[in-house]
Design a protein around this motif. Structure first.
Motif, short mmCIF file in Angstrom:
data_model
loop_
_atom_site.label_atom_id
_atom_site.label_comp_id
_atom_site.label_asym_id
_atom_site.label_seq_id
_atom_site.Cartn_x
_atom_site.Cartn_y
_atom_site.Cartn_z
N VAL A 295 0.84 -1.18 0.00
CA VAL A 295 0.00 0.00 0.00
C VAL A 295 0.88 1.24 0.00
O VAL A 295 2.05 1.18 0.39
N SER A 296 0.32 2.34 -0.42
CA SER A 296 1.02 3.61 -0.34
C SER A 296 0.76 4.25 1.02
O SER A 296 -0.30 4.06 1.62
N GLU A 297 1.73 4.98 1.49
CA GLU A 297 1.58 5.68 2.76
C GLU A 297 0.34 6.58 2.70
O GLU A 297 0.12 7.27 1.70
N GLY A 298 -0.46 6.53 3.77
CA GLY A 298 -1.66 7.36 3.82
C GLY A 298 -2.91 6.70 3.26
O GLY A 298 -4.01 7.25 3.42
N THR A 299 -2.77 5.55 2.64
CA THR A 299 -3.95 4.84 2.10
C THR A 299 -4.37 3.73 3.07
O THR A 299 -3.59 3.34 3.94
N PRO A 300 -5.61 3.24 2.92
CA PRO A 300 -6.09 2.22 3.87
C PRO A 300 -5.36 0.88 3.71
O PRO A 300 -4.88 0.53 2.63
N VAL A 301 -5.36 0.17 4.84
CA VAL A 301 -4.78 -1.17 4.88
C VAL A 301 -5.88 -2.19 5.14
O VAL A 301 -6.76 -1.97 5.98
N PHE B 5 -12.10 -12.31 9.97
CA PHE B 5 -11.57 -11.43 11.01
C PHE B 5 -10.48 -10.59 10.36
O PHE B 5 -9.30 -10.74 10.63
N HIS B 6 -10.90 -9.70 9.47
CA HIS B 6 -9.94 -8.91 8.69
C HIS B 6 -9.40 -7.74 9.51
O HIS B 6 -10.14 -7.10 10.27
N LEU B 7 -8.15 -7.43 9.29
CA LEU B 7 -7.47 -6.33 9.99
C LEU B 7 -7.45 -5.11 9.08
O LEU B 7 -7.10 -5.23 7.90
N THR B 8 -7.81 -3.96 9.63
CA THR B 8 -7.84 -2.74 8.84
C THR B 8 -7.19 -1.58 9.58
O THR B 8 -7.07 -1.59 10.81
N LYS B 9 -6.78 -0.60 8.78
CA LYS B 9 -6.27 0.65 9.32
C LYS B 9 -6.59 1.73 8.29
O LYS B 9 -6.35 1.52 7.10
N PRO B 10 -7.14 2.86 8.70
CA PRO B 10 -7.59 3.86 7.72
C PRO B 10 -6.45 4.46 6.89
O PRO B 10 -6.64 4.77 5.72
N SER B 11 -5.29 4.62 7.53
CA SER B 11 -4.21 5.32 6.86
C SER B 11 -2.87 4.69 7.23
O SER B 11 -2.46 4.73 8.39
N GLY C 224 0.92 -15.78 7.67
CA GLY C 224 1.45 -14.44 7.74
C GLY C 224 1.23 -13.65 6.46
O GLY C 224 1.17 -14.21 5.36
N THR C 225 1.11 -12.34 6.61
CA THR C 225 1.02 -11.41 5.48
C THR C 225 2.09 -10.35 5.66
O THR C 225 2.16 -9.71 6.71
N SER C 226 2.91 -10.21 4.66
CA SER C 226 3.95 -9.20 4.69
C SER C 226 3.39 -7.90 4.13
O SER C 226 2.96 -7.84 2.97
N LEU C 227 3.39 -6.85 4.95
CA LEU C 227 2.85 -5.56 4.53
C LEU C 227 4.00 -4.64 4.14
O LEU C 227 4.91 -4.37 4.94
N LEU C 228 3.95 -4.16 2.92
CA LEU C 228 4.92 -3.19 2.42
C LEU C 228 4.22 -1.86 2.28
O LEU C 228 3.14 -1.77 1.71
N VAL C 229 4.83 -0.80 2.82
CA VAL C 229 4.27 0.54 2.71
C VAL C 229 5.25 1.40 1.91
O VAL C 229 6.42 1.54 2.29
N THR C 230 4.78 1.92 0.80
CA THR C 230 5.64 2.71 -0.08
C THR C 230 5.35 4.20 0.09
O THR C 230 4.21 4.59 0.36
N PRO C 231 6.37 5.03 -0.09
CA PRO C 231 6.18 6.49 0.09
C PRO C 231 5.26 7.09 -0.97
O PRO C 231 5.15 6.55 -2.08
#
Lengths: 113, 114
Positions: A13-19, A74-80, A106-113
């Motif tokens: 995901v891009s930084e600032g977008t939902p997860v 049981f999904h995990l979310t985050k707005p930003s 496991g899920t590997s989360l990558l956050v891009t600028p």
């Protein structure tokens, strides 16, 4: 046996977008469900847990998860997303005996600028 | 904040040798656990320990494995004769209760068997 399945091995995901990190469970009765996060070279840290109280569970660092019995999810979310959220995320459920935790892959989360 | 600690962080051993992995659980916790994670695979439960005895163990936890709480603070996992396939990250965890109560994990020991 109680088990969980994480549907995505990698999420970017891009930084600032939902997860959204997805987890489905299999259980013969109402399970306890957990989300853990693992940063590099660190232990597993509990983000949140569901134990048959409120179906929407709020955790640390702005994460939350919703227990949906009809969808066995049981999904995990985050707005930003924040750069510091980049890590490995594990969904888990308790075993029938209550001693063991059964983890997803496991899920590997990558956050891009 | 209290935390679970593990030593060593990395252990390299030759096949057939015995290794002991050490853990210091959170001091007021009563339930102790070992898990392992082979590279690229899921975290797997090995054993739980309560009241100085094993309360549950998985199929992985065969006769080459043993656990002990030698004193009031340490919790150890012994692998009697290591095999190549024992190479993994080993996590110790502890909890105040079982079931819905969360388990607190240590940073892990990476075991490499050559």
């Amino acid at each position: 046996a109680q088990s969980v399945t994480q549907l995505d091995s990698h999420v970017s995901v891009s930084e600032g977008t939902p997860v959204l990190l997805r987890c489905n469970y299999s259980s013969s009765y109402s399970p306890s469900l957990f989300w853990y996060v693992q940063h590099p070279n660190k232990g597993l840290q509990l983000l949140l847990k569901y134990t048959s109280a409120a179906t929407l569970v709020k955790g640390i660092n702005g994460f939350e998860a919703e227990f949906k019995k009809s969808e066995t999810s049981f999904h995990l979310t985050k707005p930003s997303a924040h750069m510091s959220d980049a890590a490995e995320y594990f969904c888990a459920t308790n075993s029938n005996s209550g001693y063991a935790l059964n983890f997803g892959k496991g899920t590997s989360l990558l956050v891009t600028p | 904040e209290p935390e679970v600690t593990q030593t060593p962080s990395h252990q390299v051993t030759q096949m057939g040798q015995e290794v002991i992995l050490r853990c210091v659980p959170i001091s007021n916790h009563l339930y102790f656990y070992w898990y392992r994670q082979i590279l690229g695979q899921k975290v797997e439960f090995l054993v739980s320990f309560y009241n100085n005895e094993i309360s549950e163990k998985s199929e992985i936890f065969d006769d080459q494995f043993s656990v002990e709480r030698p004193d009031g603070s340490n919790f150890t996992l012994k692998i009697r004769s290591t095999k190549l396939e024992d190479s993994a990250m080993y996590f110790c965890a502890s909890s105040a209760e079982r079931g819905e109560n969360e388990q607190y994990f240590g940073p892990g020991t990476r075991l490499t068997v050559t």
